[in-house]
Design an enzyme around this catalytic site. Structure first.
Site, PDB file in Angstrom:
ATOM      1  CG  ASP A  56     -55.529   7.575 -45.276  1.00  0.00           C
ATOM      2  OD1 ASP A  56     -54.787   6.973 -46.477  1.00  0.00           O
ATOM      3  OD2 ASP A  56     -56.403   7.638 -45.733  1.00  0.00           O
ATOM      4  CG  HIS A  79     -54.503   9.797 -40.374  1.00  0.00           C
ATOM      5  ND1 HIS A  79     -55.813   8.373 -39.684  1.00  0.00           N
ATOM      6  CD2 HIS A  79     -55.789   9.936 -41.363  1.00  0.00           C
ATOM      7  CE1 HIS A  79     -56.879   8.421 -40.231  1.00  0.00           C
ATOM      8  NE2 HIS A  79     -56.295   9.275 -40.925  1.00  0.00           N
TER       9      HIS A  79
HETATM   10 NI    NI Z   1     -58.266  11.232 -45.022  1.00  0.00          NI
END
Ligand code: NI
Length: 228
Positions: free
Chosen positions: A40, A184
């Site tokens: 993400d 991430h």
């Molecule tokens: Ni996020």
């Protein structure tokens, strides 16, 4: 071989060898153990290195992109698509969606859809709510924009750990068949540990695939949530 057949074979050869590797190997998650790694908040400064790691190992991943980062690093978005990864919408500026008015939510989602479609020629069919903050209204508005809501089965908290060993241990602990792991690509330690981690997961028998590949051909309906 007749001269005519020979001509056909010679004409076909370059076409076949030009097929991308990911088109050749279609993974069937009903038959093998699959896991979806998802990243993400990107694309960020380390995303190129992550794409190189994935390419080297033939692993596929799913990226939930922020619109404003798409605008900053368009080349990486095109590369993701070209290399067989899946792209989802993670809003333009990463707000907590349930706190916003309908129009603001739609604006966050739609601007990101348009930025991605402008680069790769198609709009995402999945979105992930920032911080996992969501409700029926948010999922419904995303559905109106043509997207299903994709959550996860395991979150590494890599943004908090910021340590390669701990991130590696977290992913190995959370990995399970048909799992969806949240990480991430804007966390440098996550990108740095990925070559070793991909090897670990392979050794445990996992095929690293996109979220869509996990679905074994089923298409998510706009507005639905997966995995539940
Ligand atoms: Ni996020």
């Amino acid at each position: 071989m007749s001269p005519r057949a020979l001509v056909v074979a010679v004409l076909l050869l370059p076409t076949l060898s030009a097929l991308p590797a990911h088109a050749a190997a279609k993974v069937d998650c009903a038959k093998v153990k699959c896991l979806a790694l998802t990243f993400d908040d990107g694309p960020g400064p380390s995303t190129g290195a992550l794409l190189s790691t994935l390419k080297k190992s033939g692993a596929k991943a799913t990226f939930f992109l922020m619109g404003k980062h798409v605008e900053q690093r368009p080349t990486l978005v095109k590369r993701m698509a070209a290399e067989g990864h899946e792209i989802g919408n993670h809003t333009w500026s990463h707000p907590s969606l349930p706190t916003l008015f309908d129009e603001e939510i739609t604006r966050e989602l739609r601007a990101t859809q348009e930025a991605i479609e402008g680069l790769i020629g198609r709009a995402p069919r999945m979105f992930r709510p920032p911080y996992g903050h969501t409700d029926d209204r948010v999922a419904g508005l995303a559905g109106e924009e043509g997207m299903a809501q994709v959550l996860w089965t395991g979150t590494t908290l890599d943004w908090k750990l910021r340590d390669q060993k701990k991130i590696r241990a977290a992913v190995l602990r959370l990995a399970k068949r048909d799992g969806v792991i949240l990480m991430h690509d804007v966390v440098p330690q996550t990108v740095q540990v990925m070559p070793a981690l991909v090897k670990d997961l392979r050794k445990r028998g996992y095929h690293l695939v996109t979220v869509s590949t996990l679905l074994r051909g089923r298409k998510l309906t706009p507005g639905e949530t997966y995995p539940i």
